[in-house]
Design an enzyme around this catalytic site. Structure first.
Site, mmCIF file in Angstrom:
data_model
loop_
_atom_site.group_PDB
_atom_site.id
_atom_site.type_symbol
_atom_site.label_atom_id
_atom_site.label_comp_id
_atom_site.label_asym_id
_atom_site.label_seq_id
_atom_site.Cartn_x
_atom_site.Cartn_y
_atom_site.Cartn_z
ATOM 1 N N HIS B 57 29.972 41.324 46.530
ATOM 2 C CA HIS B 57 28.913 42.783 45.837
ATOM 3 C C HIS B 57 27.474 42.040 44.932
ATOM 4 O O HIS B 57 27.381 43.037 43.389
ATOM 5 C CB HIS B 57 30.320 42.646 44.873
ATOM 6 C CG HIS B 57 31.677 42.536 46.097
ATOM 7 N ND1 HIS B 57 31.219 43.658 46.713
ATOM 8 C CD2 HIS B 57 32.779 41.903 46.113
ATOM 9 C CE1 HIS B 57 32.785 43.440 47.111
ATOM 10 N NE2 HIS B 57 33.583 42.788 46.284
ATOM 11 N N HIS B 219 34.937 47.361 49.473
ATOM 12 C CA HIS B 219 35.812 46.277 50.295
ATOM 13 C C HIS B 219 35.394 47.072 51.583
ATOM 14 O O HIS B 219 36.033 46.160 52.703
ATOM 15 C CB HIS B 219 36.446 45.267 49.971
ATOM 16 C CG HIS B 219 37.293 45.317 48.498
ATOM 17 N ND1 HIS B 219 37.166 45.193 47.714
ATOM 18 C CD2 HIS B 219 36.373 43.809 48.640
ATOM 19 C CE1 HIS B 219 37.786 44.652 47.032
ATOM 20 N NE2 HIS B 219 36.919 43.883 46.952
#
Lengths: 245, 332
Positions: B57, B219
């Site tokens: 991320h 995700h």
């Protein structure tokens, strides 16, 4: 090493061996309803935990349990790390006076409480709690109410866990990864409940071996599994009575 | 799939070493962990702010370590929560005795591992409070969560709570501010392509050339709705309406907005989205106090964007404006 410390190390080694042997079985259960990593993660975690336990210098039961918990936390990962490992770290403190029937009950209760809190799961959610709760309650009742020898109490607990595992099959998952499947989770045996049973079976084996008795036979004549904490059941006469039905 | 990696197993480890090498005066890695902390941690007379989560991320999370934001962050493997002992090491390394606020994104693994670490740290006498960020308006329950996911709004929690801590506020005040942001922020995202995790080496979901996913997490999980590809304005309308319907703001309310790239979307496109977002806010009678545009919380090489809206009052405006000096976000 204290006798108790040695017994815990032996139990951990037995669990590590058993989980390794069941690795594919657990992964297969998990692949049906989860992400297919329970067998591998648990096998790796317990193998490392057995190594770490063996490496301890002159430990007592609390130290071994704490080390095993920390190792599981670090190696197993995901939600199983905190559930199996974290709960063990917290419960380990109950063994600071060694292993007696009383400390074993306190250990089991703290472990269950931590698992329930962390997972926010209760009986009927199709999780490891379905095996653990009846096992802990049965163990406690067998020691405190029925006054059974510890190994026999443990055998009753294993029997209760086994029924708990069977109970996960027909119900719908409400917690954990399987819960996202909704009704599709019905018909599947929970991998966490299953590995919990394997752990208890190995602990029973080591405990029986330690006091030099055969593993007691458990069968359908086992007492009804108390579905709530025996302490709480005792407070409520009607609930206690209905359990004898 | 071509990627600039060596062994997939080493990618997080090598990324962290590369990050510390890029910011040697700011970041320090705790030995034998995947934890990065401020070089001067623990910082005296200040509540420490810590966070963490799966890798992939970037610049979240370690990019926000520095003055005015985080004291440290634990990096899990790609899209996997850090383990409880990593979080525990992080908390221990950042606490200077004034307490620690843990900022947790609402993903089951993150929550369970962080909670375990917090209990362990408390046994060592560290005072720890936590907030769980759940800004994603797309879902109630998802593949990875009970309740709403925590996504890009988390950055605003880091910023506001970090500024409050830097001002010398105590733990309860820092937590109050963090919760205020959580209560007032919403996010919704879209994916134009799937991402490719280093381990898997192929897209995590198949998306046709003429399809997009609305309501994605971070995700690589599919969104809540698959739809045909649309012009930027239409996508922006879908996302913005979902967020604003959830927040239900009064006319005249001031807001801070974030148009966040998911990792493989050019700035050009993010600005195009921001343009329409600001028009829509105006049409609804909302006033933009500040508009952030960039890659704040990504999902590897996913193309797409998320839109975050946070209602602000005088206190939050001051905190969002307060100085910050981190690798990924600076305010003077």
């Amino acid at each position: 090493m204290t006798d108790d410390g040695a017994a815990v190390v032996a139990a951990v080694e037995a669990v590590a061996e058993r989980i390794e042997a069941e690795r594919d079985h657990l992964t297969q259960l998990d692949s049906a309803i989860g992400d297919a990593d329970h067998g591998g993660n648990m096998a790796r975690g317990w193998a490392e935990a057995a190594d770490a336990a063996r490496d301890l210098d002159d430990p007592d039961a609390e130290a071994v349990a704490k080390t095993v918990g920390k190792t599981l936390m670090a190696e197993v990962g995901g939600a199983s790390g905190p559930l199996f490992g974290g709960s063990l770290v917290f419960a380990a403190g109950e063994l600071d006076e060694g292993i007696t029937p009383e400390t074993a009950v306190a250990f089991a209760e703290t472990y269950l409480e931590k698992v329930e809190d962390r997972g926010d799961a209760r009986v009927g959610d199709q999780t490891m709690v379905d095996a653990l709760t009846p096992a802990v309650h049965t163990f406690k009742k067998s020691i405190e109410v029925d006054d059974l020898p510890p190994v026999e109490a443990l055998a009753k607990a294993v029997d209760a866990a086994e029924r708990g595992v069977a109970f996960t099959v027909p119900i719908r998952a409400r917690k954990g990864r399987a819960s996202y499947l909704g009704w599709r989770s019905v018909g599947h045996q929970d991998p966490g409940a299953t590995s919990t049973l394997f752990i208890l079976e190995e602990v029973l084996d080591v405990a029986a071996n330690r006091v030099g008795v055969d593993v007691p036979e458990t069968d359908a004549s086992s007492p009804t599994i108390p579905d709530e904490d025996p302490d709480e059941a005792a407070d409520d006469g009607s609930a206690a009575a209905s359990e004898d039905d | 799939m071509k990627k600039l990696i060596n062994d997939p197993d080493d990618v997080v480890d090598e990324m962290l070493d590369g990050m510390t090498a890029a910011h040697p005066d700011r970041l320090r890695r705790l030995p034998d962990t995947q934890v990065l902390v401020r070089d001067d941690a623990p910082v005296d007379d200040k509540v420490a702010l810590v966070t963490g989560g799966g890798s992939g991320h970037e610049p979240t999370h370690a990019g926000y370590i520095g003055d005015g934001m985080l004291d440290g962050a634990a990096a899990g493997d790609v899209f996997s929560s850090p383990t409880a002992d990593e979080f525990e090491a992080l908390i221990g390394a950042c606490d200077a005795g004034d307490g620690v606020l843990a900022i947790i994104k609402n993903y089951e693994g993150d929550v369970m591992n962080f909670e375990t670490a917090i209990e362990l740290a408390e046994m060592e006498g560290v005072e720890v409070e936590s907030v769980v960020v759940n800004d994603d308006v797309a879902v109630e329950d998802s593949l990875y969560t009970s309740g709403r996911r925590g996504v890009c709004g988390t950055i605003l929690v880091h910023k506001a709570a970090g500024a409050k801590a830097a001002q010398g506020a105590d733990l309860s005040e820092v937590k109050r501010v963090a919760e205020k942001v959580v209560d007032n922020v919403g996010t919704m995202g879209t994916a134009l392509t799937s991402c490719v995790t280093p381990e898997k080496g192929e897209p995590t979901f198949d998306l046709g050339d003429d399809e997009i996913e609305l309501g994605i997490g971070i995700h690589g999980e599919p969104g809540t709705e698959r739809t045909e590809a649309m012009p930027a304005d239409e996508v922006t309308e879908h996302l913005t309406e979902a967020v604003l319907d959830d927040l239900d703001l009064d006319e005249g309310q001031e807001v801070l907005t974030v148009v966040n790239g998911m990792g493989a979307t050019p700035q050009m496109e993010l600005f195009v989205v921001n343009r329409r977002l600001q028009e829509l806010l105006g049409e609804r009678g909302l006033e933009t106090y500040d508009a952030w545009v960039g890659d704040y919380m990504t999902s590897l090489d996913m193309a797409g964007a998320s839109i975050t809206v946070c209602a602000v009052d005088d206190e939050l405006k001051e905190l969002f404006d307060a100085p910050a000096d981190t690798p990924a976000l600076t305010k003077k």
